[in-house]
Design a protein around this motif. Sequence first.
Motif, PDB file in Angstrom:
ATOM      1  N   GLU A  80      -2.876   5.729 -10.132  1.00 23.96           N
ATOM      2  CA  GLU A  80      -4.120   5.003 -10.408  1.00 23.96           C
ATOM      3  C   GLU A  80      -3.857   3.525 -10.663  1.00 23.96           C
ATOM      4  OE1 GLU A  80      -6.741   6.238  -9.492  1.00 23.96           O
ATOM      5  OE2 GLU A  80      -6.324   8.382  -9.576  1.00 23.96           O
ATOM      6  N   ARG A  81      -2.749   3.196 -11.307  1.00 25.20           N
ATOM      7  CA  ARG A  81      -2.404   1.774 -11.477  1.00 25.20           C
ATOM      8  C   ARG A  81      -2.168   1.118 -10.121  1.00 25.20           C
ATOM      9  NH1 ARG A  81       1.562   2.172 -16.729  1.00 25.20           N
ATOM     10  NH2 ARG A  81      -0.112   2.300 -18.269  1.00 25.20           N
ATOM     11  N   ASP A  82      -1.526   1.838  -9.215  1.00 24.59           N
ATOM     12  CA  ASP A  82      -1.306   1.319  -7.867  1.00 24.59           C
ATOM     13  C   ASP A  82      -2.632   1.143  -7.138  1.00 24.59           C
ATOM     14  OD1 ASP A  82       0.573   0.515  -5.760  1.00 24.59           O
ATOM     15  OD2 ASP A  82      -0.253   2.264  -4.716  1.00 24.59           O
ATOM     16  N   ASN A  83      -3.570   2.073  -7.316  1.00 27.10           N
ATOM     17  CA  ASN A  83      -4.896   1.920  -6.720  1.00 27.10           C
ATOM     18  C   ASN A  83      -5.568   0.642  -7.212  1.00 27.10           C
ATOM     19  OD1 ASN A  83      -5.147   4.120  -4.978  1.00 27.10           O
ATOM     20  ND2 ASN A  83      -5.839   5.487  -6.606  1.00 27.10           N
ATOM     21  N   LEU A  84      -5.445   0.364  -8.513  1.00 31.83           N
ATOM     22  CA  LEU A  84      -6.041  -0.854  -9.062  1.00 31.83           C
ATOM     23  C   LEU A  84      -5.365  -2.104  -8.515  1.00 31.83           C
ATOM     24  CD1 LEU A  84      -6.650   0.182 -12.763  1.00 31.83           C
ATOM     25  CD2 LEU A  84      -8.383  -0.302 -11.022  1.00 31.83           C
ATOM     26  N   GLU A  85      -4.050  -2.096  -8.464  1.00 32.32           N
ATOM     27  CA  GLU A  85      -3.322  -3.252  -7.939  1.00 32.32           C
ATOM     28  C   GLU A  85      -3.697  -3.503  -6.473  1.00 32.32           C
ATOM     29  OE1 GLU A  85       1.272  -4.496  -7.023  1.00 32.32           O
ATOM     30  OE2 GLU A  85       0.881  -3.241  -8.772  1.00 32.32           O
ATOM     31  N   TRP A  86      -3.711  -2.438  -5.670  1.00 28.77           N
ATOM     32  CA  TRP A  86      -4.086  -2.586  -4.268  1.00 28.77           C
ATOM     33  C   TRP A  86      -5.528  -3.074  -4.159  1.00 28.77           C
ATOM     34  CZ3 TRP A  86      -8.071  -0.287  -1.625  1.00 28.77           C
ATOM     35  CH2 TRP A  86      -8.128  -0.602  -0.266  1.00 28.77           C
ATOM     36  N   GLY A  87      -6.429  -2.541  -4.975  1.00 29.17           N
ATOM     37  CA  GLY A  87      -7.832  -2.951  -4.928  1.00 29.17           C
ATOM     38  C   GLY A  87      -8.007  -4.434  -5.234  1.00 29.17           C
ATOM     39  N   ARG A  88      -7.304  -4.918  -6.257  1.00 26.00           N
ATOM     40  CA  ARG A  88      -7.378  -6.358  -6.586  1.00 26.00           C
ATOM     41  C   ARG A  88      -6.893  -7.203  -5.410  1.00 26.00           C
ATOM     42  NH1 ARG A  88      -6.370  -4.347 -11.837  1.00 26.00           N
ATOM     43  NH2 ARG A  88      -4.110  -4.253 -11.574  1.00 26.00           N
ATOM     44  N   LEU A  89      -5.769  -6.803  -4.811  1.00 31.56           N
ATOM     45  CA  LEU A  89      -5.229  -7.541  -3.674  1.00 31.56           C
ATOM     46  C   LEU A  89      -6.202  -7.496  -2.490  1.00 31.56           C
ATOM     47  CD1 LEU A  89      -2.859  -8.986  -2.175  1.00 31.56           C
ATOM     48  CD2 LEU A  89      -2.143  -6.698  -1.465  1.00 31.56           C
ATOM     49  N   ALA A  90      -6.715  -6.317  -2.175  1.00 31.98           N
ATOM     50  CA  ALA A  90      -7.619  -6.173  -1.033  1.00 31.98           C
ATOM     51  C   ALA A  90      -8.891  -6.990  -1.238  1.00 31.98           C
ATOM     52  CB  ALA A  90      -7.961  -4.699  -0.807  1.00 31.98           C
ATOM     53  N   ILE A 115     -18.256  -6.003   5.979  1.00 29.25           N
ATOM     54  CA  ILE A 115     -17.281  -6.377   4.962  1.00 29.25           C
ATOM     55  C   ILE A 115     -17.812  -6.144   3.554  1.00 29.25           C
ATOM     56  CG2 ILE A 115     -17.908  -8.835   4.860  1.00 29.25           C
ATOM     57  CD1 ILE A 115     -14.873  -9.428   4.615  1.00 29.25           C
ATOM     58  N   GLU A 116     -19.095  -6.370   3.330  1.00 28.29           N
ATOM     59  CA  GLU A 116     -19.664  -6.181   1.985  1.00 28.29           C
ATOM     60  C   GLU A 116     -19.655  -4.708   1.587  1.00 28.29           C
ATOM     61  OE1 GLU A 116     -20.142  -8.502  -0.276  1.00 28.29           O
ATOM     62  OE2 GLU A 116     -19.420  -9.868   1.266  1.00 28.29           O
ATOM     63  N   ALA A 117     -19.939  -3.836   2.529  1.00 25.74           N
ATOM     64  CA  ALA A 117     -19.903  -2.403   2.233  1.00 25.74           C
ATOM     65  C   ALA A 117     -18.476  -1.954   1.926  1.00 25.74           C
ATOM     66  CB  ALA A 117     -20.475  -1.603   3.394  1.00 25.74           C
ATOM     67  N   VAL A 118     -17.515  -2.489   2.640  1.00 25.47           N
ATOM     68  CA  VAL A 118     -16.117  -2.139   2.390  1.00 25.47           C
ATOM     69  C   VAL A 118     -15.692  -2.671   1.025  1.00 25.47           C
ATOM     70  CG1 VAL A 118     -13.732  -2.479   3.168  1.00 25.47           C
ATOM     71  CG2 VAL A 118     -15.535  -1.961   4.832  1.00 25.47           C
ATOM     72  N   ARG A 119     -16.090  -3.886   0.701  1.00 22.36           N
ATOM     73  CA  ARG A 119     -15.765  -4.432  -0.616  1.00 22.36           C
ATOM     74  C   ARG A 119     -16.378  -3.582  -1.720  1.00 22.36           C
ATOM     75  NH1 ARG A 119     -16.660 -10.842   0.381  1.00 22.36           N
ATOM     76  NH2 ARG A 119     -16.755 -10.910  -1.881  1.00 22.36           N
ATOM     77  N   MET A 124      -9.733   4.173   3.412  1.00 21.73           N
ATOM     78  CA  MET A 124      -8.692   3.483   4.168  1.00 21.73           C
ATOM     79  C   MET A 124      -9.089   3.328   5.635  1.00 21.73           C
ATOM     80  SD  MET A 124      -6.414   2.569   2.052  1.00 21.73           S
ATOM     81  CE  MET A 124      -7.664   2.452   0.790  1.00 21.73           C
ATOM     82  N   VAL A 125      -9.815   4.291   6.183  1.00 20.85           N
ATOM     83  CA  VAL A 125     -10.301   4.168   7.563  1.00 20.85           C
ATOM     84  C   VAL A 125     -11.300   3.010   7.638  1.00 20.85           C
ATOM     85  CG1 VAL A 125     -11.531   5.309   9.446  1.00 20.85           C
ATOM     86  CG2 VAL A 125      -9.897   6.609   8.047  1.00 20.85           C
ATOM     87  N   LYS A 126     -12.178   2.913   6.647  1.00 17.72           N
ATOM     88  CA  LYS A 126     -13.157   1.823   6.630  1.00 17.72           C
ATOM     89  C   LYS A 126     -12.469   0.467   6.477  1.00 17.72           C
ATOM     90  CE  LYS A 126     -16.925   4.684   5.147  1.00 17.72           C
ATOM     91  NZ  LYS A 126     -18.170   4.768   4.442  1.00 17.72           N
ATOM     92  N   VAL A 127     -11.433   0.407   5.623  1.00 17.10           N
ATOM     93  CA  VAL A 127     -10.681  -0.842   5.466  1.00 17.10           C
ATOM     94  C   VAL A 127     -10.004  -1.203   6.783  1.00 17.10           C
ATOM     95  CG1 VAL A 127      -8.707  -1.924   4.302  1.00 17.10           C
ATOM     96  CG2 VAL A 127     -10.379  -0.606   2.969  1.00 17.10           C
ATOM     97  N   GLN A 128      -9.474  -0.217   7.463  1.00 16.61           N
ATOM     98  CA  GLN A 128      -8.839  -0.452   8.769  1.00 16.61           C
ATOM     99  C   GLN A 128      -9.826  -1.090   9.747  1.00 16.61           C
ATOM    100  OE1 GLN A 128      -5.654   0.132   9.583  1.00 16.61           O
ATOM    101  NE2 GLN A 128      -5.770  -0.220  11.767  1.00 16.61           N
ATOM    102  N   CYS A 129     -11.110  -0.731   9.634  1.00 20.27           N
ATOM    103  CA  CYS A 129     -12.135  -1.205  10.575  1.00 20.27           C
ATOM    104  C   CYS A 129     -12.917  -2.411  10.058  1.00 20.27           C
ATOM    105  CB  CYS A 129     -13.138  -0.083  10.855  1.00 20.27           C
ATOM    106  SG  CYS A 129     -12.431   1.395  11.578  1.00 20.27           S
ATOM    107  N   VAL A 130     -12.529  -2.972   8.929  1.00 22.83           N
ATOM    108  CA  VAL A 130     -13.342  -3.985   8.272  1.00 22.83           C
ATOM    109  C   VAL A 130     -13.641  -5.186   9.163  1.00 22.83           C
ATOM    110  CG1 VAL A 130     -11.466  -5.274   7.151  1.00 22.83           C
ATOM    111  CG2 VAL A 130     -13.731  -5.182   6.085  1.00 22.83           C
ATOM    112  N   ASP A 131     -12.730  -5.588  10.031  1.00 23.14           N
ATOM    113  CA  ASP A 131     -12.955  -6.780  10.850  1.00 23.14           C
ATOM    114  C   ASP A 131     -14.094  -6.603  11.838  1.00 23.14           C
ATOM    115  OD1 ASP A 131     -10.866  -8.506   9.758  1.00 23.14           O
ATOM    116  OD2 ASP A 131      -9.498  -7.014  10.614  1.00 23.14           O
ATOM    117  N   ALA A 132     -14.383  -5.368  12.201  1.00 18.53           N
ATOM    118  CA  ALA A 132     -15.489  -5.106  13.126  1.00 18.53           C
ATOM    119  C   ALA A 132     -16.679  -4.501  12.400  1.00 18.53           C
ATOM    120  CB  ALA A 132     -15.026  -4.146  14.228  1.00 18.53           C
TER     121      ALA A 132
END
Length: 184
Positions: A159-169, A102-106, A91-99
């Motif tokens: 875990e279902r929520d993790n998958l849903e969030w992952g698809r959205l992200a 992006i491929e590593a975060v994905r 989540m810290v890495k996702v927070q910083c993704v714009d700087a």
Amino acid sequence: MAALLEGEASGYDLAKGFDASVANFWTATPQQLYRELERMESEGLIAARVVEQERRPNKRLFTLTDAGLKAVRAYTAELPGKPTAIRDELMVKVQCVDAGDIEAVRAGIAERMEWATAKLASYERLRGRLLDGRTEDEYFATAERIGPYLTLIRGVAFERDNLEWGRLALMRLEQRASGANGRA
């Protein structure tokens, strides 16, 4: 002590079965587990007996004592503290993704989704063992203990929520990378 509510078990059995019982809401290394067993035994909360084995080292089997059962009752009677704060490096890495990269975060999100998929498969196997051909309603009406199933349901939802969030992200990061939001 929660794991010993199922009955007598060795430290090895407890460590091996940890994933199938409480790992969806509590983590511990085998070393932590053995230290905790020693502490609980010294406090009289559990008792151990040695089982001699011919071709393997002797093993110790642990059970809850009356004092241990009393401690479990007292523990469940206490109001719980504040919920645990999430400490998640992804989540810290996702927070910083714009700087950042992006491929590593994905890739990190995709890996998290693989982990969640594997955990869900494990939880579904556990669900099958717990239900043993019964419906959930039958299980709740007839099972000696329902707590393990209730915590399993929470683990499945997590875990279902993790998958849903992952698809959205991943979708939003893909849109961002392709310039779908008006940025290149």
